[in-house]
Write a protein that holds these residues in place. Structure first.
Motif, short mmCIF file in Angstrom:
data_model
loop_
_atom_site.label_atom_id
_atom_site.label_comp_id
_atom_site.label_asym_id
_atom_site.label_seq_id
_atom_site.Cartn_x
_atom_site.Cartn_y
_atom_site.Cartn_z
N LYS A 1 2.53 23.64 -7.68
CA LYS A 1 2.99 23.55 -6.04
C LYS A 1 3.57 22.06 -6.00
N PRO A 2 5.06 22.39 -6.19
CA PRO A 2 5.86 20.98 -6.03
C PRO A 2 5.82 20.38 -4.67
N LEU A 3 5.82 19.07 -4.64
CA LEU A 3 5.97 18.56 -3.42
C LEU A 3 7.26 18.51 -2.74
N PRO A 4 7.61 18.58 -1.60
CA PRO A 4 8.88 18.59 -0.88
C PRO A 4 9.92 17.54 -1.46
N GLY A 5 11.02 18.14 -1.75
CA GLY A 5 12.19 17.25 -2.16
C GLY A 5 12.17 17.19 -3.87
N VAL A 6 11.17 17.77 -4.38
CA VAL A 6 11.03 17.85 -5.88
C VAL A 6 12.00 18.80 -6.80
N ASN A 7 12.85 18.21 -7.77
CA ASN A 7 13.82 19.23 -8.41
C ASN A 7 12.71 20.03 -9.19
N VAL A 8 12.58 21.36 -8.71
CA VAL A 8 11.60 22.19 -9.41
C VAL A 8 12.01 22.67 -11.10
N ALA A 9 13.56 22.76 -10.91
CA ALA A 9 13.99 22.96 -12.46
C ALA A 9 13.87 21.94 -13.64
N GLU A 10 14.05 20.69 -13.00
CA GLU A 10 13.86 19.54 -13.67
C GLU A 10 12.40 19.28 -14.20
N GLU A 11 11.65 19.44 -12.90
CA GLU A 11 10.19 19.01 -13.38
C GLU A 11 9.75 20.26 -14.64
N SER A 12 10.13 21.65 -14.42
CA SER A 12 9.88 22.66 -15.40
C SER A 12 10.22 22.20 -16.71
N GLU A 13 11.43 21.83 -16.94
CA GLU A 13 12.04 21.65 -18.05
C GLU A 13 11.27 20.43 -18.91
N LYS A 14 10.95 19.39 -17.98
CA LYS A 14 10.10 18.39 -18.82
C LYS A 14 8.72 18.85 -19.26
N ALA A 15 8.19 19.56 -18.43
CA ALA A 15 6.64 20.20 -18.73
C ALA A 15 7.00 21.18 -20.20
N LYS A 16 8.04 21.98 -20.10
CA LYS A 16 8.37 22.95 -21.45
C LYS A 16 8.50 21.92 -22.61
N ALA A 17 9.18 20.82 -22.31
CA ALA A 17 9.56 19.88 -23.51
C ALA A 17 8.13 19.25 -24.08
N ALA A 18 7.20 18.84 -23.27
CA ALA A 18 6.28 18.26 -23.41
C ALA A 18 5.18 19.10 -24.11
N PHE A 19 5.12 20.57 -23.63
CA PHE A 19 4.35 21.46 -24.61
C PHE A 19 4.91 21.83 -25.84
N SER A 20 6.25 21.95 -26.01
CA SER A 20 6.88 22.27 -27.26
C SER A 20 6.71 21.21 -27.96
N GLY A 21 6.62 19.80 -27.61
CA GLY A 21 6.26 18.86 -28.64
C GLY A 21 4.78 18.78 -29.14
N VAL A 22 4.22 19.19 -28.22
CA VAL A 22 2.81 19.04 -28.74
C VAL A 22 2.55 20.25 -29.78
N ILE A 23 2.99 21.56 -29.48
CA ILE A 23 2.88 22.56 -30.49
C ILE A 23 3.34 22.26 -31.64
N LYS A 24 4.67 21.79 -31.66
CA LYS A 24 5.51 21.50 -32.84
C LYS A 24 4.81 20.39 -33.76
#
Length: 157
Positions: free
Chosen positions: A120-143
């Motif tokens: 649940k993003p806080l008001p004013g947070v760029n949802v797409a940007e935060e999602s991409e950061k999270a995906k990149a972090a998980f991808s890095g863990v798995i790889k």
């Protein structure tokens, strides 16, 4: 309003081995294979089962100093887990709450990791940007785990 993202990552490592390394024992493996990002990781509460909390401490200059996650569901045989962010990691800054569902499924001689993040993003947070950061972090863990397990085939058997 809640948001979510999904990610699928194919690996050459069998599902049970990857799940043990990337989920069950990540607090021990992370500082060894991702020392440029994770300084240390420790269990805070519990013994690794449901309800347990572990803390990951990050290197200076990263986006945050630490995260604490609570394990809400764990099925080692089915290679599935759910966790909730309880402290750090942008909690109260970017998100009001966040949780992750990870399932590692067999595929050919390897596996496919399916991750769903809900937050649940806080008001004013760029949802797409935060999602991409999270995906990149998980991808890095798995790889990172995949590379470790390929180089150390007897680990996490």
């Amino acid at each position: 309003m809640s948001s979510s993202w999904t990610l699928e990552i194919e690996t050459v490592v069998p599902a049970p081995h990857l799940f043990k390394a990337a989920v069950v024992d990540w607090h021990n493996l992370a500082p060894k294979i991702a020392s440029d990002k994770i300084v240390s990781a420790v269990p805070v509460e519990g013994t690794g089962g449901v309800g347990s909390i572990r803390q990951f401490n990050f290197t200076p200059g990263g986006p945050f100093a630490l995260i604490k996650e609570r394990l809400d569901f764990l099925d080692v045989e089915k290679c599935e887990a759910k966790s909730t962010l309880v402290e750090g990691g942008g909690l109260g800054i970017h998100v009001e709450c966040a949780s992750t569902h990870i399932k590692v499924e067999p595929k050919a001689k390897g596996s496919v990791v399916k991750v769903t993040g809900t937050y649940k993003p806080l008001p004013g947070v760029n949802v797409a940007e935060e999602s991409e950061k999270a995906k990149a972090a998980f991808s890095g863990v798995i790889k990172g785990c995949e590379a470790f397990l390929v180089a150390n085939p007897d680990a996490y058997n």
